[in-house]
Scaffold this active site. Structure first.
Site, mmCIF file in Angstrom:
data_model
loop_
_atom_site.group_PDB
_atom_site.id
_atom_site.type_symbol
_atom_site.label_atom_id
_atom_site.label_comp_id
_atom_site.label_asym_id
_atom_site.label_seq_id
_atom_site.Cartn_x
_atom_site.Cartn_y
_atom_site.Cartn_z
ATOM 1 N N SER A 1 0.835 -1.190 0.000
ATOM 2 C CA SER A 1 0.000 0.000 0.000
ATOM 3 C C SER A 1 0.878 1.252 0.000
ATOM 4 O O SER A 1 1.747 1.391 -0.856
ATOM 5 C CB SER A 1 -0.947 -0.088 1.208
ATOM 6 O OG SER A 1 -2.052 0.754 1.062
ATOM 7 N N ASP B 1 -9.377 -6.035 -4.635
ATOM 8 C CA ASP B 1 -8.903 -4.936 -3.784
ATOM 9 C C ASP B 1 -9.882 -3.765 -3.871
ATOM 10 O O ASP B 1 -10.046 -3.177 -4.941
ATOM 11 C CB ASP B 1 -7.505 -4.494 -4.250
ATOM 12 C CG ASP B 1 -6.838 -3.520 -3.275
ATOM 13 O OD1 ASP B 1 -7.568 -2.762 -2.603
ATOM 14 O OD2 ASP B 1 -5.602 -3.513 -3.206
ATOM 15 N N HIS C 1 -7.154 -6.100 -0.418
ATOM 16 C CA HIS C 1 -6.013 -5.217 -0.172
ATOM 17 C C HIS C 1 -4.979 -5.898 0.733
ATOM 18 O O HIS C 1 -3.779 -5.719 0.556
ATOM 19 C CB HIS C 1 -6.519 -3.906 0.459
ATOM 20 C CG HIS C 1 -5.519 -2.797 0.404
ATOM 21 N ND1 HIS C 1 -4.969 -2.348 -0.783
ATOM 22 C CD2 HIS C 1 -4.964 -2.028 1.388
ATOM 23 C CE1 HIS C 1 -4.120 -1.358 -0.517
ATOM 24 N NE2 HIS C 1 -4.099 -1.151 0.783
#
Length: 255
Positions: free
Chosen positions: A103, A208, A236
């Site tokens: 991320s 995601d 995610h």
């Protein structure tokens, strides 16, 4: 082998990190927004091959146990994290190392790999993006209010930060990352991708909800020779949800 926890002064702040393993291949794990080694990388610290790798998971400044300072989001916060991350590894006496970034940590890792090419051995990113679209801003605003988060995701972060710091920092993050949408093409680090010369592995969960798939495809297209793996059931947090598969894929790539 056990996991040790310590702090070291880097660029004027005391950065907290966890370390495990005694392998010759050093690997730095870079957490996502509000994340820390402890909250974001349990299965990696526990189960990655400790004979092959020395694994370090850090808390970026203002996150986890790297407080003070409080976290802020100036326009160059990703560059600042990239420099902190690289300087941390050098302070720990690792001459060359690989980066595993999730991320926001993936964005930080992309910048670090582009800017410090002779220090980075290999690069793995997942849930990362090199730009921010108006659609992304809409998604970010959907997570601005932490009281709407699922209990499972919220609880460890509330325990780590207390409710106020957690809520305030999440709002500040949404504002900070949304500013990139005002740049031309929503650019965060698009111009740096061609400078990444190390072997690169991009993993993307096809379910995601935070980072749409075109972001992963864009990164893959602009890093020469990179590999892209799509995980049909991945969201995610695919490295937590499918830890065994993730660890295996990553270890094979890093060997």
């Amino acid at each position: 082998t056990s996991i040790t926890s310590a702090k070291i002064q880097v660029n004027g702040v005391h950065l907290h990190y966890q370390q495990t393993g005694e392998g010759s291949h050093a690997v730095l794990l870079l957490p996502g927004m509000l994340g820390s080694g402890q909250t974001d990388f349990g299965p990696q610290l526990k189960s990655m091959n400790k004979q092959l790798f020395t694994i370090v998971a850090w808390d970026p400044r203002g996150y986890g146990k790297s407080i003070p300072p409080s976290r802020d989001f100036p326009p160059d916060f990703f560059e600042r994290d990239a420099k902190d991350a690289v300087d941390l590894m050098q302070a720990l006496k690792f001459k060359k190392f690989s980066l595993l970034g999730w991320s926001d940590g993936g964005i930080t890792a992309l910048i670090a790999a582009a800017k410090y090419p002779n220090l980075i051995h290999k690069l793995v990113v997942w849930g990362a993006n090199a730009s921010v679209t108006q659609e992304d801003v809409r998604i970010y605003n959907g997570i601005r209010d932490v009281s709407k988060w699922s209990e499972k995701v919220k609880k460890p972060l509330e325990e780590l930060y207390g409710h106020d710091y957690f809520a305030k920092t999440c709002e500040a993050w949404v504002d900070g990352i949304s500013h990139f949408a005002e740049n031309s093409n929503g650019n965060i680090c698009q111009q740096l991708l061609p400078d990444i010369k190390c072997p690169t592995f991009i993993i993307h969960g096809q379910k995601d909800p935070l980072v749409p798939q075109p972001h992963a495809e864009y990164i893959h297209k602009h890093i020469k020779g990179s590999r892209l793996l799509l995980m049909p059931e991945g969201k995610h947090n695919l490295h937590l949800r499918f830890a065994e598969d993730f660890n295996r894929q990553v270890e094979d790539f890093l060997r």
